[in-house]
Design an enzyme around this catalytic site. Structure first.
Site, PDB file in Angstrom:
ATOM      1  N   ASP A  23       1.455  -0.993   0.352  1.00 13.70           N
ATOM      2  CA  ASP A  23       0.074  -0.265   0.273  1.00 13.70           C
ATOM      3  C   ASP A  23       0.846   1.001   0.367  1.00 13.70           C
ATOM      4  O   ASP A  23       2.003   1.687   0.334  1.00 13.70           O
ATOM      5  CB  ASP A  23      -0.717   0.036   1.611  1.00 13.70           C
ATOM      6  CG  ASP A  23      -2.069   1.005   1.230  1.00 13.70           C
ATOM      7  OD1 ASP A  23      -2.274   1.914  -0.006  1.00 13.70           O
ATOM      8  OD2 ASP A  23      -3.093   1.503   2.053  1.00 13.70           O
ATOM      9  N   ARG A  36      -0.620   8.884 -10.108  1.00 15.06           N
ATOM     10  CA  ARG A  36      -0.417   7.163  -9.512  1.00 15.06           C
ATOM     11  C   ARG A  36       0.381   6.843 -10.278  1.00 15.06           C
ATOM     12  O   ARG A  36       0.677   5.838  -9.162  1.00 15.06           O
ATOM     13  CB  ARG A  36      -1.776   7.373  -8.826  1.00 15.06           C
ATOM     14  CG  ARG A  36      -2.290   8.574  -8.138  1.00 15.06           C
ATOM     15  CD  ARG A  36      -4.039   7.801  -7.887  1.00 15.06           C
ATOM     16  NE  ARG A  36      -4.612   6.633  -7.326  1.00 15.06           N
ATOM     17  CZ  ARG A  36      -4.467   5.982  -5.634  1.00 15.06           C
ATOM     18  NH1 ARG A  36      -3.916   7.518  -4.989  1.00 15.06           N
ATOM     19  NH2 ARG A  36      -4.427   5.061  -5.871  1.00 15.06           N
ATOM     20  N   HIS A  40       2.692   3.097  -9.027  1.00 14.87           N
ATOM     21  CA  HIS A  40       2.399   1.474  -9.304  1.00 14.87           C
ATOM     22  C   HIS A  40       3.851   1.302 -10.334  1.00 14.87           C
ATOM     23  O   HIS A  40       4.104   0.371  -9.613  1.00 14.87           O
ATOM     24  CB  HIS A  40       1.589   1.930 -10.150  1.00 14.87           C
ATOM     25  CG  HIS A  40       0.182   1.771  -9.075  1.00 14.87           C
ATOM     26  ND1 HIS A  40      -0.749   1.880  -7.568  1.00 14.87           N
ATOM     27  CD2 HIS A  40      -1.120   2.712  -9.626  1.00 14.87           C
ATOM     28  CE1 HIS A  40      -1.456   2.406  -7.691  1.00 14.87           C
ATOM     29  NE2 HIS A  40      -2.151   2.615  -8.329  1.00 14.87           N
ATOM     30  N   LEU A 134      10.786 -20.618  -4.422  1.00  7.88           N
ATOM     31  CA  LEU A 134       9.871 -19.775  -3.926  1.00  7.88           C
ATOM     32  C   LEU A 134       8.993 -19.420  -5.154  1.00  7.88           C
ATOM     33  O   LEU A 134       8.696 -19.964  -5.871  1.00  7.88           O
ATOM     34  CB  LEU A 134      10.439 -17.677  -3.876  1.00  7.88           C
ATOM     35  CG  LEU A 134       9.736 -17.092  -3.637  1.00  7.88           C
ATOM     36  CD1 LEU A 134       8.822 -16.893  -2.205  1.00  7.88           C
ATOM     37  CD2 LEU A 134      10.349 -15.637  -4.138  1.00  7.88           C
ATOM     38  N   ARG A 189       1.352  -5.066   6.067  1.00 14.88           N
ATOM     39  CA  ARG A 189       0.771  -4.356   5.360  1.00 14.88           C
ATOM     40  C   ARG A 189       2.088  -2.739   5.323  1.00 14.88           C
ATOM     41  O   ARG A 189       1.794  -2.347   6.515  1.00 14.88           O
ATOM     42  CB  ARG A 189      -0.640  -3.499   5.326  1.00 14.88           C
ATOM     43  CG  ARG A 189      -1.164  -2.584   4.819  1.00 14.88           C
ATOM     44  CD  ARG A 189      -2.802  -2.365   4.735  1.00 14.88           C
ATOM     45  NE  ARG A 189      -3.231  -1.763   4.542  1.00 14.88           N
ATOM     46  CZ  ARG A 189      -4.698  -1.576   3.390  1.00 14.88           C
ATOM     47  NH1 ARG A 189      -4.928  -2.151   4.166  1.00 14.88           N
ATOM     48  NH2 ARG A 189      -4.734  -1.388   2.782  1.00 14.88           N
ATOM     49  N   SER A 197      -8.356  -4.897   4.492  1.00  9.97           N
ATOM     50  CA  SER A 197      -8.506  -4.994   3.295  1.00  9.97           C
ATOM     51  C   SER A 197      -9.004  -6.673   1.624  1.00  9.97           C
ATOM     52  O   SER A 197      -8.686  -5.867   1.378  1.00  9.97           O
ATOM     53  CB  SER A 197      -7.684  -3.990   2.323  1.00  9.97           C
ATOM     54  OG  SER A 197      -7.774  -2.771   2.901  1.00  9.97           O
TER      55      SER A 197
END
Ligand code: FPP
Length: 243
Positions: A23, A36, A40, A134, A189, A197
């Site tokens: 976040d 924005r 990202h 992984l 988070r 969420s």
């Protein structure tokens, strides 16, 4: 190198499964007067570093929340950019992770995703399905409540058709996207928000939760180590008592 320097981490007690709510991309960009989507994109770079760090540390499963079922309500431009970024990520992932044993999987609803993304998911999942290192799990168009509703619906159908006789935690679990993945040991988070969420709400019942103020694009390997250090200081009781 990086791991050897971090000698206050107990390498024998690394969480097997780490889940992350990445976040703060939007706020990171806003603070810099950027769109924005740039946030990202930076977040995507951070993710690459954290996947590598988890691999180096010997984490067995890493699940990240890339796009929730609720994220469709964001402005179309942002959704389109996120989908573009995800597609790019999936296309380049194998090349980027070359030489590392990373299996990639995607959990969430396929409905709503473009054919291009769906076929890219299938390609990357098939190409990496044999890898035992992984397990990197991307939650895309994912919602925890929707996952439970879907599992229960499947279970009811199976009971009605006589394929299943028992309704319990186990038969629901077997119908979740994560049926073959252990529950997260540590759920992180970033960005200072303190909530789940709708992320892995069934699976996180006994996860250790770790919240930090760092915005996701600023999250580093050292922050990850800090989260693991916090995890290693916890007493996990799973509802029992420690004598
Ligand atoms: C939350 O930050 C983040 C998201 C909704 C998207 C997470 C996606 C990435 C990190 C991009 C790359 C992912 C992959 C798998 C390639 P926010 O936008 O809600 O930030 P804000 O709370 O500051 O507005």
């Amino acid at each position: 190198m990086f791991i050897k320097k971090k000698n206050n981490i107990d390498l024998n007690n690394i969480p097997q499964h780490i889940a992350i709510i990445m976040d703060g991309n939007g706020r990171w960009a806003k603070k810099r007067g950027l769109s924005r989507s740039v946030g990202h994109r930076e977040g995507s770079k951070t993710l690459k570093k954290i996947v590598e760090a988890c691999y180096e540390l010997g984490v067995k499963y890493l699940t990240v929340y890339a796009f929730s079922t609720e994220n469709w309500s964001r402005p179309k431009e942002e959704v389109d950019e996120l989908m573009k970024l995800l597609l790019e990520y999936l296309r380049n992932a194998e090349q980027e992770l070359k030489g590392k044993n990373v299996r990639i999987r995607v959990i969430g609803e396929k409905t709503g995703l473009t054919d291009e993304i769906i076929s890219e998911i299938e390609r990357v999942e098939n190409n990496t399905s044999h890898i035992e290192g992984l397990d990197f799990i991307i939650a895309l168009n994912y919602g925890g409540r929707q996952e439970i509703v879907r599992a229960v619906t499947d279970l009811v159908e199976d009971v009605k058709a006589g394929r299943e006789t028992v309704i319990d935690e186990n038969t629901i679990r077997q119908r979740l996207y994560t049926r073959d993945i252990p529950d997260p040991d540590l759920l992180i988070r970033t960005s200072g928000e303190i909530r789940l969420s709708n992320f892995l709400i069934w699976q996180s019942s006994y996860s250790e939760l770790y919240f930090c103020d760092v915005l996701w694009p600023d999250f580093t390997k050292n922050h990850l180590l800090e989260a693991i250090r916090s995890y290693q200081g916890r007493q996990r009781r799973f509802g029992g008592v420690i004598c």
